[in-house]
Design a protein around this motif. Structure first.
Motif, PDB file in Angstrom:
ATOM      1  N   UNK A   1     -21.126 -22.333 -14.789  1.00  0.00           N
ATOM      2  CA  UNK A   1     -21.096 -23.602 -14.047  1.00  0.00           C
ATOM      3  C   UNK A   1     -20.646 -23.429 -12.599  1.00  0.00           C
ATOM      4  N   UNK A   2     -19.629 -22.617 -12.288  1.00  0.00           N
ATOM      5  CA  UNK A   2     -19.205 -22.482 -10.878  1.00  0.00           C
ATOM      6  C   UNK A   2     -20.285 -21.954  -9.956  1.00  0.00           C
ATOM      7  N   UNK A   3     -21.328 -21.322 -10.492  1.00  0.00           N
ATOM      8  CA  UNK A   3     -22.419 -20.813  -9.660  1.00  0.00           C
ATOM      9  C   UNK A   3     -23.297 -21.942  -9.124  1.00  0.00           C
ATOM     10  N   UNK A   4     -23.173 -23.121  -9.727  1.00  0.00           N
ATOM     11  CA  UNK A   4     -23.973 -24.257  -9.276  1.00  0.00           C
ATOM     12  C   UNK A   4     -23.478 -24.720  -7.910  1.00  0.00           C
ATOM     13  N   UNK A   5     -24.420 -24.914  -7.006  1.00  0.00           N
ATOM     14  CA  UNK A   5     -24.059 -25.247  -5.635  1.00  0.00           C
ATOM     15  C   UNK A   5     -23.807 -26.751  -5.487  1.00  0.00           C
ATOM     16  N   UNK A   6     -22.590 -27.114  -5.157  1.00  0.00           N
ATOM     17  CA  UNK A   6     -22.237 -28.495  -4.868  1.00  0.00           C
ATOM     18  C   UNK A   6     -22.305 -28.704  -3.363  1.00  0.00           C
ATOM     19  N   UNK A   7     -23.016 -29.758  -2.940  1.00  0.00           N
ATOM     20  CA  UNK A   7     -23.198 -30.010  -1.514  1.00  0.00           C
ATOM     21  C   UNK A   7     -22.582 -31.358  -1.148  1.00  0.00           C
ATOM     22  N   UNK A   8     -22.497 -31.610   0.128  1.00  0.00           N
ATOM     23  CA  UNK A   8     -21.964 -32.886   0.606  1.00  0.00           C
ATOM     24  C   UNK A   8     -22.996 -33.997   0.391  1.00  0.00           C
ATOM     25  N   UNK A   9     -22.505 -35.213   0.231  1.00  0.00           N
ATOM     26  CA  UNK A   9     -23.401 -36.353   0.059  1.00  0.00           C
ATOM     27  C   UNK A   9     -23.362 -36.904  -1.355  1.00  0.00           C
ATOM     28  N   UNK A  10     -24.037 -38.025  -1.539  1.00  0.00           N
ATOM     29  CA  UNK A  10     -24.053 -38.695  -2.830  1.00  0.00           C
ATOM     30  C   UNK A  10     -25.027 -38.027  -3.796  1.00  0.00           C
ATOM     31  N   UNK A  11     -24.761 -38.189  -5.087  1.00  0.00           N
ATOM     32  CA  UNK A  11     -25.714 -37.761  -6.110  1.00  0.00           C
ATOM     33  C   UNK A  11     -26.908 -38.711  -6.087  1.00  0.00           C
ATOM     34  N   UNK A  12     -28.094 -38.166  -6.223  1.00  0.00           N
ATOM     35  CA  UNK A  12     -29.302 -38.993  -6.148  1.00  0.00           C
ATOM     36  C   UNK A  12     -30.281 -38.609  -7.254  1.00  0.00           C
ATOM     37  N   UNK A  13     -31.136 -39.578  -7.599  1.00  0.00           N
ATOM     38  CA  UNK A  13     -32.242 -39.301  -8.510  1.00  0.00           C
ATOM     39  C   UNK A  13     -33.438 -38.853  -7.683  1.00  0.00           C
ATOM     40  N   UNK A  14     -34.174 -37.870  -8.195  1.00  0.00           N
ATOM     41  CA  UNK A  14     -35.315 -37.313  -7.471  1.00  0.00           C
ATOM     42  C   UNK A  14     -36.544 -37.306  -8.373  1.00  0.00           C
ATOM     43  N   UNK A  15     -37.676 -37.704  -7.814  1.00  0.00           N
ATOM     44  CA  UNK A  15     -38.945 -37.701  -8.549  1.00  0.00           C
ATOM     45  C   UNK A  15     -39.736 -36.460  -8.162  1.00  0.00           C
ATOM     46  N   UNK A  16     -40.038 -35.619  -9.126  1.00  0.00           N
ATOM     47  CA  UNK A  16     -40.724 -34.354  -8.842  1.00  0.00           C
ATOM     48  C   UNK A  16     -42.217 -34.543  -8.601  1.00  0.00           C
TER      49      UNK A  16
END
Length: 207
Positions: A123-138
């Motif tokens: 899990x720590x390898x996952x990159x956390x970035x600044x900003x809000x969590x968002x839903x994305x349509x692929x």
């Protein structure tokens, strides 16, 4: 609008999948049924609408799908049993590349220790970035949900593949060419074709 829906149906602090249960009363059971209908056209909502993690403040660590193909609750069920706060956010557990656990009891079994070690290393390898969590349509190039993108996906699924190309000759009337084209796609409403579609006829014989 999102806040209004969450307030009316008491969805605050609940995973996104909660709203997509067929057991929920009212309109939400029909909304959840759309997932099965879309799968008929090769569209899996869980793969098309995904969570893009920002700060991790709005995504549940155990209950939302944000890493891998399933929730961490399902992938690491033994570790989840020890969690002191089941609805914790990603930002509560992952801070500055290190894990911040809050177990309600000390891990003792081999399965519990093994799963926690695996979580601590992956899990720590996952990159956390600044900003809000968002839903994305692929399905959309800009990542935003567009109805026309879904419509195009469904239309592409409905178009049958043709092994041979039909040559359109201008001297042949358009109606005749269209009939040949439909016959090549097996789209002529013959008696046998109608029966295959479940349409009842008085007799399968031509009259």
């Amino acid at each position: 609008w999102s806040k209004v829906i969450k307030g009316i149906h008491n969805l605050h602090g609940k995973p996104a999948q909660h709203i997509c249960k067929k057991t929920l009363p009212g309109v939400w059971s029909r909304v959840a049924g759309v997932q099965d209908e879309l799968k008929k056209f090769g569209i899996d909502i869980d793969e098309v609408i995904i969570k893009k993690i920002g700060s991790g403040d709005e995504t549940m660590f155990w209950l939302d799908k944000w890493i891998g193909g399933s929730t961490l609750k399902d992938s690491f069920s033994e570790a989840y049993k020890l969690e002191g706060h089941k609805h914790c956010k990603i930002s509560n557990r992952l801070k500055h590349g290190t894990m911040n656990w809050e177990w309600k009891s000390t891990p003792r079994t081999v399965d519990q220790i093994s799963e926690i070690n695996m979580l601590t290393t992956t899990v720590p390898d996952y990159q956390i970035i600044e900003g809000r969590d968002k839903w994305r349509c692929t399905l959309s190039s800009d990542g935003v949900f567009h109805v026309d993108a879904f419509r195009f996906k469904i239309d592409c699924w409905n178009i049958p593949s043709m092994e041979t190309h039909l040559r359109w000759i201008h001297v042949i009337p358009v109606n005749g060419t269209c009939s040949i084209w439909r016959a090549n796609l097996d789209r002529i409403p013959t008696a046998s074709a109608l029966l295959n579609l479940g349409i009842q006829l008085e007799s399968p014989l031509c009259t």
